[in-house]
Design a protein around this motif. Structure first.
Motif, PDB file in Angstrom:
ATOM      1  N   THR A  48      -2.409  -1.562  18.325  1.00  0.00           N
ATOM      2  CA  THR A  48      -3.290  -1.103  17.253  1.00  0.00           C
ATOM      3  C   THR A  48      -4.725  -1.030  17.764  1.00  0.00           C
ATOM      4  O   THR A  48      -5.093  -1.729  18.710  1.00  0.00           O
ATOM      5  N   LEU A  49      -5.526  -0.190  17.119  1.00  0.00           N
ATOM      6  CA  LEU A  49      -6.919   0.005  17.497  1.00  0.00           C
ATOM      7  C   LEU A  49      -7.809  -0.276  16.294  1.00  0.00           C
ATOM      8  O   LEU A  49      -7.400  -0.046  15.151  1.00  0.00           O
ATOM      9  N   TYR A  50      -9.019  -0.754  16.535  1.00  0.00           N
ATOM     10  CA  TYR A  50      -9.878  -1.153  15.425  1.00  0.00           C
ATOM     11  C   TYR A  50     -10.207  -0.009  14.477  1.00  0.00           C
ATOM     12  O   TYR A  50     -10.522  -0.210  13.313  1.00  0.00           O
ATOM     13  N   HIS A  51     -10.122   1.229  14.971  1.00  0.00           N
ATOM     14  CA  HIS A  51     -10.497   2.399  14.183  1.00  0.00           C
ATOM     15  C   HIS A  51      -9.293   3.168  13.658  1.00  0.00           C
ATOM     16  O   HIS A  51      -9.446   4.281  13.136  1.00  0.00           O
ATOM     17  N   ASP A  52      -8.091   2.611  13.767  1.00  0.00           N
ATOM     18  CA  ASP A  52      -6.889   3.292  13.274  1.00  0.00           C
ATOM     19  C   ASP A  52      -7.039   3.649  11.790  1.00  0.00           C
ATOM     20  O   ASP A  52      -7.503   2.836  10.983  1.00  0.00           O
ATOM     21  N   GLY A  53      -6.635   4.862  11.439  1.00  0.00           N
ATOM     22  CA  GLY A  53      -6.648   5.285  10.046  1.00  0.00           C
ATOM     23  C   GLY A  53      -8.001   5.657   9.490  1.00  0.00           C
ATOM     24  O   GLY A  53      -8.131   5.950   8.297  1.00  0.00           O
ATOM     25  N   SER A  54      -9.035   5.657  10.329  1.00  0.00           N
ATOM     26  CA  SER A  54     -10.384   5.960   9.855  1.00  0.00           C
ATOM     27  C   SER A  54     -10.635   7.458   9.821  1.00  0.00           C
ATOM     28  O   SER A  54      -9.896   8.250  10.393  1.00  0.00           O
ATOM     29  N   ALA A  55     -11.728   7.828   9.169  1.00  0.00           N
ATOM     30  CA  ALA A  55     -12.108   9.239   9.060  1.00  0.00           C
ATOM     31  C   ALA A  55     -12.952   9.711  10.232  1.00  0.00           C
ATOM     32  O   ALA A  55     -13.278  10.896  10.324  1.00  0.00           O
ATOM     33  N   ALA A  56     -13.316   8.802  11.127  1.00  0.00           N
ATOM     34  CA  ALA A  56     -14.166   9.176  12.257  1.00  0.00           C
ATOM     35  C   ALA A  56     -13.497  10.220  13.135  1.00  0.00           C
ATOM     36  O   ALA A  56     -12.281  10.203  13.319  1.00  0.00           O
ATOM     37  N   PHE A  57     -14.312  11.133  13.652  1.00  0.00           N
ATOM     38  CA  PHE A  57     -13.766  12.127  14.580  1.00  0.00           C
ATOM     39  C   PHE A  57     -14.821  12.529  15.604  1.00  0.00           C
ATOM     40  O   PHE A  57     -16.019  12.571  15.308  1.00  0.00           O
TER      41      PHE A  57
END
Length: 252
Positions: A48-57
């Motif tokens: 898993t990654l700390y930014h999983d599922g985020s809106a960042a791109f």
């Protein structure tokens, strides 16, 4: 047939395990100090990654390729999003600096409470040496700190548009030359030999932040003009920062 299928499955799992073990771990060791925001790095669930599922791109080049300092990471990390939000960056040992800027399309959460710099092409910055409303600036002279600073500020809720560049104190137009911003916080390297339990905050207590102000030799001719940053050594992420709802998968 069942036994054959089981043997094939075992062989495939063994092959994947060998492939995974041949890849160097990233980050190679923890630089997370006690006051860093977010969950403990050592408690992260594998895979898993700390930014999983985020809106960042990530903002890619017009031809769809990654920014120059992240091309190697884009090739090795599995996705452009992971490369931009983790690294490793390649700034040739010159360090890096990032600015988190208010984005009217992305709620700033806690960013507004810790704006800390003014751009060196603004009248407000030149007239008021304490002006600090352009955004939040942070950098380092060591490339490996990039992941740890991003993770910390992500979970602080310093949400906005992230713009980063190479050259903190070396290379063309380094940040400390006073051409870009009037001040910028600093994150120090936590070395592998340090007792991480003794590190309270790598963002403080080192007297290495840039506090030099804007250099008058630059402000005289770039006032109210775009600051000429070299796009070949810069990169951006939209919708940076933690959101309770995730607000999108943001995968790239």
């Amino acid at each position: 047939f069942y036994l054959f299928k089981m043997k094939v499955t075992v062989l495939l799992l063994t092959a994947f395990a060998k492939l995974a073990s041949s890849q160097p771990a990233f980050p190679s060791y923890t630089q997370q100090c006690r006051d860093d925001a977010g969950p403990p790095f050592l408690d992260d669930t594998p895979g898993t990654l700390y930014h999983d599922g985020s809106a960042a791109f990530p903002v890619l080049k017009s031809d769809g390729s990654c920014a120059n300092p992240l091309q190697s990471a884009c090739a090795s990390r599995g996705s452009t999003k992971t490369a931009y939000l983790e690294g490793p960056i390649q700034c040739n040992g010159n360090g890096w600096y990032c600015r988190i800027l208010v984005d009217e399309n992305w709620p700033p959460q806690n960013l507004i409470s810790d704006l800390n710099f003014g751009y060196c092409n603004l009248t407000e910055t030149i007239d008021d040496t304490g002006f600090d409303q352009s955004g939040h600036c942070h950098g380092s002279d060591d490339d490996s700190t990039y992941y740890w600073w991003l993770r910390d500020h992500w979970f602080r809720g310093y949400n906005g548009r992230l713009r980063c560049c190479c050259n903190w104190n070396e290379g063309p137009d380094p940040l400390v030359a006073g051409r870009i911003v009037d001040r910028c916080d600093f994150r120090r390297l936590v070395t592998p030999g340090e007792d991480i339990n003794q590190c309270r905050d790598a963002n403080e207590d080192h007297n290495m932040s840039f506090e030099g102000g804007c250099n008058p030799s630059f402000t005289q001719f770039q006032l109210n003009q775009p600051i000429p940053e070299d796009e070949d050594r810069c990169w951006e992420v939209q919708r940076f920062g933690f959101s309770e709802n995730g607000d999108g998968d943001g995968d790239g």
